[in-house]
Design a protein around this motif. Structure first.
Motif, PDB file in Angstrom:
ATOM      1  N   SER A   7       0.798  -1.223   0.000  1.00 29.10           N
ATOM      2  CA  SER A   7       0.000   0.000   0.000  1.00 29.10           C
ATOM      3  C   SER A   7       0.834   1.278   0.000  1.00 29.10           C
ATOM      4  O   SER A   7       0.284   2.365  -0.049  1.00 29.10           O
ATOM      5  N   SER A   8       2.150   1.163   0.053  1.00 34.65           N
ATOM      6  CA  SER A   8       2.976   2.369   0.020  1.00 34.65           C
ATOM      7  C   SER A   8       4.341   2.069  -0.589  1.00 34.65           C
ATOM      8  O   SER A   8       4.767   0.927  -0.639  1.00 34.65           O
ATOM      9  N   GLY A   9       4.992   3.104  -1.065  1.00 31.51           N
ATOM     10  CA  GLY A   9       6.346   2.965  -1.604  1.00 31.51           C
ATOM     11  C   GLY A   9       6.385   2.347  -2.979  1.00 31.51           C
ATOM     12  O   GLY A   9       5.368   1.998  -3.572  1.00 31.51           O
ATOM     13  N   ASN A  10       7.578   2.219  -3.520  1.00 36.98           N
ATOM     14  CA  ASN A  10       7.797   1.634  -4.836  1.00 36.98           C
ATOM     15  C   ASN A  10       7.819   0.121  -4.734  1.00 36.98           C
ATOM     16  O   ASN A  10       8.314  -0.438  -3.765  1.00 36.98           O
ATOM     17  N   LYS A  11       7.300  -0.550  -5.730  1.00 38.00           N
ATOM     18  CA  LYS A  11       7.289  -2.014  -5.775  1.00 38.00           C
ATOM     19  C   LYS A  11       7.738  -2.452  -7.157  1.00 38.00           C
ATOM     20  O   LYS A  11       7.599  -1.710  -8.124  1.00 38.00           O
ATOM     21  N   GLY A  12       8.242  -3.647  -7.297  1.00 41.72           N
ATOM     22  CA  GLY A  12       8.658  -4.119  -8.606  1.00 41.72           C
ATOM     23  C   GLY A  12       9.065  -5.572  -8.600  1.00 41.72           C
ATOM     24  O   GLY A  12       9.144  -6.201  -7.560  1.00 41.72           O
ATOM     25  N   ILE A  13       9.301  -6.072  -9.782  1.00 43.26           N
ATOM     26  CA  ILE A  13       9.777  -7.438  -9.987  1.00 43.26           C
ATOM     27  C   ILE A  13      11.043  -7.339 -10.830  1.00 43.26           C
ATOM     28  O   ILE A  13      11.056  -6.640 -11.838  1.00 43.26           O
ATOM     29  N   ALA A  14      12.084  -8.014 -10.454  1.00 39.14           N
ATOM     30  CA  ALA A  14      13.309  -8.041 -11.244  1.00 39.14           C
ATOM     31  C   ALA A  14      13.501  -9.448 -11.799  1.00 39.14           C
ATOM     32  O   ALA A  14      13.428 -10.423 -11.067  1.00 39.14           O
ATOM     33  N   ILE A  15      13.716  -9.529 -13.109  1.00 35.78           N
ATOM     34  CA  ILE A  15      14.058 -10.789 -13.753  1.00 35.78           C
ATOM     35  C   ILE A  15      15.484 -10.607 -14.253  1.00 35.78           C
ATOM     36  O   ILE A  15      15.742  -9.788 -15.129  1.00 35.78           O
ATOM     37  N   ILE A  16      16.399 -11.333 -13.678  1.00 45.32           N
ATOM     38  CA  ILE A  16      17.820 -11.162 -13.969  1.00 45.32           C
ATOM     39  C   ILE A  16      18.270 -12.274 -14.903  1.00 45.32           C
ATOM     40  O   ILE A  16      18.088 -13.450 -14.620  1.00 45.32           O
ATOM     41  N   GLY A  17      18.848 -11.886 -16.039  1.00 43.05           N
ATOM     42  CA  GLY A  17      19.375 -12.860 -16.997  1.00 43.05           C
ATOM     43  C   GLY A  17      20.874 -12.672 -17.159  1.00 43.05           C
ATOM     44  O   GLY A  17      21.435 -11.647 -16.766  1.00 43.05           O
ATOM     45  N   GLY A  18      21.518 -13.645 -17.759  1.00 44.94           N
ATOM     46  CA  GLY A  18      22.954 -13.565 -17.999  1.00 44.94           C
ATOM     47  C   GLY A  18      23.305 -12.469 -18.986  1.00 44.94           C
ATOM     48  O   GLY A  18      22.465 -12.021 -19.778  1.00 44.94           O
ATOM     49  N   ASP A  19      24.549 -12.019 -18.966  1.00 49.58           N
ATOM     50  CA  ASP A  19      25.002 -10.934 -19.842  1.00 49.58           C
ATOM     51  C   ASP A  19      24.784 -11.230 -21.318  1.00 49.58           C
ATOM     52  O   ASP A  19      24.601 -10.326 -22.110  1.00 49.58           O
ATOM     53  N   SER A  20      24.802 -12.502 -21.693  1.00 49.48           N
ATOM     54  CA  SER A  20      24.599 -12.851 -23.100  1.00 49.48           C
ATOM     55  C   SER A  20      23.326 -13.675 -23.285  1.00 49.48           C
ATOM     56  O   SER A  20      23.201 -14.430 -24.228  1.00 49.48           O
ATOM     57  N   GLY A  21      22.368 -13.511 -22.371  1.00 48.39           N
ATOM     58  CA  GLY A  21      21.137 -14.291 -22.440  1.00 48.39           C
ATOM     59  C   GLY A  21      19.906 -13.409 -22.596  1.00 48.39           C
ATOM     60  O   GLY A  21      19.999 -12.247 -23.003  1.00 48.39           O
ATOM     61  N   TYR A  22      18.775 -13.973 -22.290  1.00 47.47           N
ATOM     62  CA  TYR A  22      17.486 -13.303 -22.395  1.00 47.47           C
ATOM     63  C   TYR A  22      16.771 -13.328 -21.052  1.00 47.47           C
ATOM     64  O   TYR A  22      16.965 -14.239 -20.259  1.00 47.47           O
ATOM     65  N   SER A  23      15.920 -12.342 -20.810  1.00 48.80           N
ATOM     66  CA  SER A  23      14.950 -12.360 -19.717  1.00 48.80           C
ATOM     67  C   SER A  23      13.583 -12.331 -20.370  1.00 48.80           C
ATOM     68  O   SER A  23      13.356 -11.558 -21.305  1.00 48.80           O
ATOM     69  N   ASN A  24      12.666 -13.180 -19.902  1.00 48.04           N
ATOM     70  CA  ASN A  24      11.391 -13.357 -20.586  1.00 48.04           C
ATOM     71  C   ASN A  24      10.212 -13.380 -19.632  1.00 48.04           C
ATOM     72  O   ASN A  24      10.323 -13.857 -18.503  1.00 48.04           O
ATOM     73  N   ILE A  25       9.092 -12.927 -20.143  1.00 53.53           N
ATOM     74  CA  ILE A  25       7.784 -13.183 -19.558  1.00 53.53           C
ATOM     75  C   ILE A  25       6.983 -13.845 -20.668  1.00 53.53           C
ATOM     76  O   ILE A  25       6.773 -13.250 -21.730  1.00 53.53           O
ATOM     77  N   SER A  26       6.597 -15.097 -20.470  1.00 52.42           N
ATOM     78  CA  SER A  26       5.861 -15.842 -21.493  1.00 52.42           C
ATOM     79  C   SER A  26       4.394 -15.927 -21.109  1.00 52.42           C
ATOM     80  O   SER A  26       4.057 -16.143 -19.946  1.00 52.42           O
ATOM     81  N   LEU A  27       3.531 -15.779 -22.104  1.00 56.01           N
ATOM     82  CA  LEU A  27       2.087 -15.824 -21.911  1.00 56.01           C
ATOM     83  C   LEU A  27       1.544 -16.939 -22.787  1.00 56.01           C
ATOM     84  O   LEU A  27       1.636 -16.874 -24.011  1.00 56.01           O
ATOM     85  N   ASN A  28       0.992 -17.977 -22.154  1.00 58.24           N
ATOM     86  CA  ASN A  28       0.555 -19.163 -22.895  1.00 58.24           C
ATOM     87  C   ASN A  28      -0.861 -19.583 -22.540  1.00 58.24           C
ATOM     88  O   ASN A  28      -1.310 -19.381 -21.413  1.00 58.24           O
ATOM     89  N   ARG A  29      -1.526 -20.204 -23.492  1.00 54.46           N
ATOM     90  CA  ARG A  29      -2.772 -20.929 -23.225  1.00 54.46           C
ATOM     91  C   ARG A  29      -2.388 -22.284 -22.649  1.00 54.46           C
ATOM     92  O   ARG A  29      -1.340 -22.844 -22.997  1.00 54.46           O
ATOM     93  N   SER A  30      -3.238 -22.851 -21.835  1.00 54.53           N
ATOM     94  CA  SER A  30      -2.927 -24.163 -21.261  1.00 54.53           C
ATOM     95  C   SER A  30      -2.852 -25.241 -22.335  1.00 54.53           C
ATOM     96  O   SER A  30      -2.175 -26.249 -22.165  1.00 54.53           O
ATOM     97  N   SER A  31      -3.519 -25.047 -23.475  1.00 52.79           N
ATOM     98  CA  SER A  31      -3.497 -26.039 -24.547  1.00 52.79           C
ATOM     99  C   SER A  31      -2.256 -25.939 -25.429  1.00 52.79           C
ATOM    100  O   SER A  31      -2.027 -26.796 -26.276  1.00 52.79           O
ATOM    101  N   ASN A  32      -1.422 -24.905 -25.232  1.00 53.44           N
ATOM    102  CA  ASN A  32      -0.217 -24.739 -26.045  1.00 53.44           C
ATOM    103  C   ASN A  32       0.862 -25.697 -25.542  1.00 53.44           C
ATOM    104  O   ASN A  32       1.417 -25.526 -24.471  1.00 53.44           O
TER     105      ASN A  32
END
Length: 181
Positions: free
Chosen positions: A118-143
């Motif tokens: 209810s107060s202050g800054n909030k966030g999520i950090a996804i940390i990936g390697g220097d030569s990699g990717y950070s992802n958020i994937s969105l899928n249907r359960s049937s995929n």
């Protein structure tokens, strides 16, 4: 004061001899229940052996000396995690997770993982390697494909961000500020 010295032998606690306490090595105590070696005590450590459980029966497991950090499971079928005496995380009976908030208080379409406060800054950090990717994937359960239906992807090597739909890049933001569709 008096002592009982069993010299490494078992203290049998029941008629059929399968429940006992043994101090068979230095600084180690074994507790057998029903013939199984369920618990082992060493110095300041309690080891629960494979196949054994600790049943807290609806009470708190206190994790620090001042009793303000704990895991609590009571009759409402949820698990609460506290640090410093404050609820920090909750897992409810539906498997929803709330970090800083109760997931049941939020819309049904986005309440599986709720993070915030209810107060202050909030966030999520996804940390990936220097030569990699950070992802958020969105899928249907049937995929069943390894390609997500939708994704937000960050390429750390080239400092590029992609928004993808159906496996294809819909929008690409480059490190120089240019945007490609």
């Amino acid at each position: 004061s008096s002592t009982v010295d069993v010299q490494g032998n078992e203290i049998i606690l029941d008629d059929d001899g399968d429940t006992s306490i043994t101090a068979d090595t230095d600084d180690e105590i074994h507790v057998k229940i029903g013939g199984a070696d369920d618990f082992k005590f060493k110095a300041n450590t309690l080891e629960v052996q494979t196949g054994s459980n600790i049943d807290m029966n609806g009470t708190e497991l206190i994790l620090d000396a001042d009793a303000d950090t704990s895991i609590h499971a009571d009759t409402d079928d949820q698990i609460d995690f506290k640090t410093g005496g404050t609820d920090r995380m909750r897992i409810d009976s539906s498997g929803r997770v709330g970090i800083g908030l109760n997931p049941a208080d939020y819309t049904e379409h986005s309440d599986d993982l709720v993070i915030g406060g209810s107060s202050g800054n909030k966030g999520i950090a996804i940390i990936g390697g220097d030569s990699g990717y950070s992802n958020i994937s969105l899928n249907r359960s049937s995929n069943t494909s390894t390609t997500p239906n939708g994704a937000v992807e960050y390429n750390h090597t080239d400092n590029q961000m992609y928004i993808k739909t159906n496996g294809s890049t819909f929008l690409q933001a480059n490190s120089d500020g240019s945007v490609l569709k």
